[in-house]
Design a protein around this motif. Structure first.
Motif, mmCIF file in Angstrom:
data_model
loop_
_atom_site.group_PDB
_atom_site.id
_atom_site.type_symbol
_atom_site.label_atom_id
_atom_site.label_comp_id
_atom_site.label_asym_id
_atom_site.label_seq_id
_atom_site.Cartn_x
_atom_site.Cartn_y
_atom_site.Cartn_z
ATOM 1 N N THR A 177 13.221 20.970 -16.341
ATOM 2 C CA THR A 177 12.803 20.004 -17.350
ATOM 3 C C THR A 177 13.741 20.114 -18.551
ATOM 4 O O THR A 177 14.531 21.045 -18.668
ATOM 5 C CB THR A 177 11.368 20.282 -17.815
ATOM 6 N N GLU A 178 13.621 19.174 -19.459
ATOM 7 C CA GLU A 178 14.456 19.168 -20.657
ATOM 8 C C GLU A 178 14.296 20.450 -21.460
ATOM 9 O O GLU A 178 15.271 21.009 -21.959
ATOM 10 C CB GLU A 178 14.074 17.957 -21.528
ATOM 11 N N LEU A 179 13.014 20.896 -21.593
ATOM 12 C CA LEU A 179 12.787 22.075 -22.423
ATOM 13 C C LEU A 179 13.317 23.329 -21.756
ATOM 14 O O LEU A 179 13.853 24.230 -22.405
ATOM 15 C CB LEU A 179 11.298 22.241 -22.735
ATOM 16 N N GLN A 180 13.162 23.408 -20.429
ATOM 17 C CA GLN A 180 13.738 24.549 -19.718
ATOM 18 C C GLN A 180 15.253 24.539 -19.847
ATOM 19 O O GLN A 180 15.878 25.589 -19.993
ATOM 20 C CB GLN A 180 13.322 24.505 -18.242
ATOM 21 N N TYR A 181 15.818 23.348 -19.818
ATOM 22 C CA TYR A 181 17.267 23.234 -19.971
ATOM 23 C C TYR A 181 17.694 23.748 -21.339
ATOM 24 O O TYR A 181 18.725 24.397 -21.479
ATOM 25 C CB TYR A 181 17.695 21.771 -19.809
ATOM 26 N N ARG A 182 16.858 23.466 -22.341
ATOM 27 C CA ARG A 182 17.179 23.949 -23.670
ATOM 28 C C ARG A 182 17.185 25.486 -23.722
ATOM 29 O O ARG A 182 18.096 26.097 -24.289
ATOM 30 C CB ARG A 182 16.170 23.401 -24.679
ATOM 31 N N ASN A 183 16.178 26.097 -23.104
ATOM 32 C CA ASN A 183 16.154 27.566 -23.029
ATOM 33 C C ASN A 183 17.446 28.067 -22.396
ATOM 34 O O ASN A 183 18.041 29.058 -22.838
ATOM 35 C CB ASN A 183 14.985 28.048 -22.171
ATOM 36 N N ASP A 185 20.336 26.469 -22.144
ATOM 37 C CA ASP A 185 21.503 26.148 -22.960
ATOM 38 C C ASP A 185 21.730 27.204 -24.040
ATOM 39 O O ASP A 185 22.871 27.542 -24.363
ATOM 40 C CB ASP A 185 21.315 24.766 -23.596
ATOM 41 N N GLU A 186 20.655 27.734 -24.602
ATOM 42 C CA GLU A 186 20.805 28.773 -25.613
ATOM 43 C C GLU A 186 21.468 30.011 -25.028
ATOM 44 O O GLU A 186 22.277 30.671 -25.683
ATOM 45 C CB GLU A 186 19.449 29.147 -26.200
#
Lengths: 304, 304, 304, 304, 304
Positions: A177-183, A185-186
């Motif tokens: 998901t987008e939020l998992q991708y954000r995790n 990406d960090e």
């Protein structure tokens, strides 16, 4: 390489390997020679009231010791930062794989990500040491892709871009998901910081003026020391002079060695062992076999 | 272990436990012997004008003190970092449980998470100290799962993966929202950093060259010192020589001890007490009983 | 500029370039003159019992060495921070381009972003060194836009605002999602921190009182030293005096040089090489050609 | 407590309060007595060529000063960290209330949150100082809830859990959005870090070996010093000996005091004043009255 | 204020302004007087074998120099932190305005936000220096609002709350999205940290015991020094004594000055210049005029 030496304090006194003796032995011998010259010249010098006295050398020696302390701080903190960066390589790779395993339902993507991250660690290792990454790259990733990477100016950076695109694809396919991708990406940013940090340490030595001033003053100090000791110590001069010189030269030499933590000397970082550790951990997490064997110390207690 | 000694300054002077006396006593006795030899040889040496003088030793002693200060800094900052990492284990575990309790409506998942986090702390503790985690693992988690963990190469890492999967399941079941999961994931990354930090401290000692140079120079300095003192102090030599040696040897010994903060010596970290603290806090937060008893200092004021 | 000097310890002793010799040579000659005066005056001074003695100078010299150590710490940490900021410029630029490439499907926006980030790095470089950014700006971005930037009070800041608006447009066009934009925005904040950090280092020197006190005491100390040495050393005074003065003056001079890390001296940061590195990396990532050539060290081993 | 003493340098010389005089006075008197004994024994000792000489004590004194510098660094950095943690308590509490005020539309929840955060600060304060939090707790929160908290093993932690649940309820009621909740959750994590940091500082002193070695060597050094001074200084011995002892003993004493920053001594943190500050700020932000009065320094310039 | 003094090393030797001379001149004169007394008393003292000798003072002087080094470290790191906080004020304000400009489509809100942030910086500046913020507040924001702020206990904090509410309104009106608001909120937290950090530095000085012990020992040391020098140096005593005293007193005085970085002395931070810089940058970004003029150094090279 990290030396894990005999632990008993008495045996340690006579350890050769892992000490900085090889680097400074020649200069210690020069100092010994200088002591013998001072001993021979002393009667003649005494007549011309031209011998050195110790007090100015005490003042100088203490000042030099303070500056050596400063330089060792500077060098050791480079070593420490390099070690922390490689610790972060390990930590971040494991976190990425944990996030991937928790996010996607299939087993293939985590395996691929693990392979890429292993390749990334080995590539960075080899580019820091100036050796060829070909063998380790080909073990982990597709040979044709490996060739593509090997042709790039900044291999590790291009490999990291590839890791990023793997995850961007998973995002497009809806596997993360987008939020998992954000995790994720960090953590990719953190890997990017590791790369940049290593490059910085390799490219920017401690300013040359520091080493230069210290080496000059340390050498000159050690060379003149026997002339200042001989009036009081007579034939004990060589022993005391070599002892004092050993103290100062070895601190200078160890600062010199610490300054370049990515070398393959006895006090440098065991990058190969760390990369093997990353490889073993990521493969175990993604249930791939065979695990590469743990790096063992050799007969000199060395670990590359 | 952390020693909490008698507070009165006078009683402290004669405390044995918690000092580094056991490590250096033998060398102090050697120094005492050397002093007596110097005392006996002095008349004979005086005839041959071959006694050492103090000024070169003053210079050397101050230089060594400066380098000892550097090494104690390096060692103590390892101790401090280790303590901060374990403080972060406590902080992050509590934050995770607070987040779980606030996010999910049922009581079961927080309890399970607490159990896994307690197991994680104990496993890391035991793997750092090289002891078996079996007993503490089986107390907290299902015995069969415990066996699975105990077979892994990197136990703590695999346990953390399991914590991650617990939360990934909660996310899939819709018990935590995506954003809450993100908050949780950041704390899991922090636990991963704790693990990596501990491994780094254990695997990479202060470069061997530093200890080696210091120990050699400190020992040689202490051995030769009586010969330099005897001309002025005569039969007071042993007292002063042992006093000065005590100062230098004890700073060397304490740096040696601080370097490995995860040991079980008198000045090492009280990992068992910290793990018990984590266990008590997490159980209280999730309303599980019984709480394990607080660790008490033993008769030597020790806390493991 | 970073000097990469000859590596052999013996050759190093006679290296001129990269040392701080040019800055302190005149003062060393003054000190030599003073030594000769002391030598000439000594017989006359001896009659009036008015010669200086060394012990007060030993005390003073050690105190000054401690304070020089402090000041070098302060100056070197400015150098180090400046280097880390520029390392972060490299890291963050690459991360931004990686995020852009992974987020958008077309090739144009990443290329534009790369150009703007390259312009940003060069502009900051030139504004720190007080040189004109025109040439490097026009190479990277549209000449008319370059003129707009060159008219601003805070060029780098306005350029960063432009980068921000590029991404804000991509967000409005739906080419990047809100969450991807957030990832990008964090990296823009980091670039903003780099800018602010560089400004801080340039605008706020080490408080003037520190340099002033140290320079005064170091100069006065070196000037009076021959008078204190001459009683013991006679015609050896000039040699020892110049040697001690060299040690103190060069540490003062190197602290002075480190304090302003953005200069173009031999021990300053190689900003041009770093900017070229950023340019090469971003162009390679976005598949633009030609890459500018790597900066090579000149015949003095210098890298601007 | 923080002492804000008279500012004029001359008056300061004779200030008693806020100095460490009370702790070391007895030992200074012992040293004075020892000086008198040395003075009395001197003629008799001179006959037996058994007086101490100063040079070994110079060496020792400088070494001890270096180690005292190390220990003061270690202690002071604990003090500093403790102060930063409490600064963060203030900062984070204010940020949380700002976020709450901006997020919710009604006035009740911010008031309740402010009350809970005030209670949290006071509870942590009292648990660090070992005093009863009852009075301050009951002032801020409901007495029955206060009793529930007072029965817990880890009061501050349970109170923080309650703050978390307040916000979780606001989230469930839709008064704060998911993203606002995330902003808030990060600040709760920060409060959790503050708690853990304080516990760490209280529970883990500077390793006992450091204090032990320093106290032993400092005391023995001060005790033997008069014997080494008497040969040169005769009846001036007591003055110089007490002066030197004062320097060393006071640095040892101040390191001892700094080590436990949460105490109520003259150089400890003014936790009560900080908590009052937090209370005043949060009440003003949420428009609650009355504000508690600002803490004033007492007649000894003390602030608890 | 930051002094930018003449750059030539020779001119610097005689610079008065920016040095700490004004603070220590009186004490240097006292020391000169003491030297003359020592010179006059010497013949009489010599008869009673009651003159001091230098060696105990050497030991003491070096110990004091080490402790002065520690205290300067503590003071300078406060100065440095204060500067970093104000650097962050600049960075964060610019980032906030960049985020606002990129997020909203109209020109009014960014202008308003810029005005509020400028007011925030000036208010914090004035509250740190104890001066009235009225004039600068009224220049930036509505006079009636300015009055409301000026009546508050914690002006800067209430102003920050107002900034927060401005953005909360933009969120409610849908002008910024939730995620953009989150980016903004993080920067508001950073501004809150800046405020708290400044308050911490102002409210908590370096523990009084440190200044007290150092000042006492430094003064007593400088006062007794002539008595110890006179036996060797005779009529050169005043020169050497004043020189040594200058070294020690000036390091003490500069530590004292660095400790309070928000003052208006020659070595304090140029808060007015920084605030003007913030104002100029934010106005330029939001295209408001007129820009306030850059702060220029006055004839003493001062910048307030």
């Amino acid at each position: 390489m990290i030396v894990r030496p005999p632990q008993h304090w008495f045996v340690r006194l006579f350890t050769w390997h892992g000490s900085v003796m090889p680097q400074i032995l020649f200069r210690l011998l020069l100092n010994l020679g200088m002591s013998l010259i001072a001993l021979a010249l002393y009667p003649w010098l005494g007549q011309h009231s031209a011998h050195l006295t110790l007090p100015p050398f005490s003042l100088l020696g203490i000042a030099i010791a303070i500056f050596l302390g400063f330089r060792n701080n500077a060098s050791y903190s480079r070593y420490l930062e390099a070690r922390k960066i490689w610790g972060s390589m390990m930590i971040t790779s494991r976190s990425l794989i944990r996030q991937t395993l928790c996010a996607v339902n299939e087993a293939q993507s985590p395996k691929l990500a693990a392979k890429l991250l292993i390749a990334y660690a080995w590539t960075l290792n080899h580019s820091l040491r100036g050796s060829s990454a070909r063998q380790d790259l080909q073990r982990s990733i597709d040979p044709s892709e490996a060739d593509g990477i090997l042709n790039k100016q900044s291999m590790a950076n291009m490999l990291l871009l590839q890791v990023g695109q793997l995850y961007a694809n998973l995002l497009r396919q809806g596997k993360v998901t987008e939020l998992q991708y954000r995790n994720i990406d960090e953590n990719l940013n953190e890997l990017s910081r590791c790369l940049g940090g290593c490059e910085r340490i390799t490219n920017t030595p401690v300013p040359f003026a520091y080493s230069l001033i210290l080496q000059r003053t340390v050498y000159l100090f050690c060379t003149l020391l026997p002339l200042a000791l001989v009036a009081d110590l007579h034939w004990l001069t060589p022993f005391v002079s070599v002892f004092i010189s050993y103290t100062f030269l070895s601190w200078d030499a160890v600062a010199e060695e610490m300054e370049h933590p990515f070398g393959e000397g006895a006090n440098h970082l065991a990058l190969d062992a760390i990369c093997t550790g990353i490889e073993r951990n990521l493969l175990e997490m993604t249930e791939q076999t065979p695990l590469p064997p743990l790096k063992q110390v050799d007969r000199y207690y060395n670990l590359t």
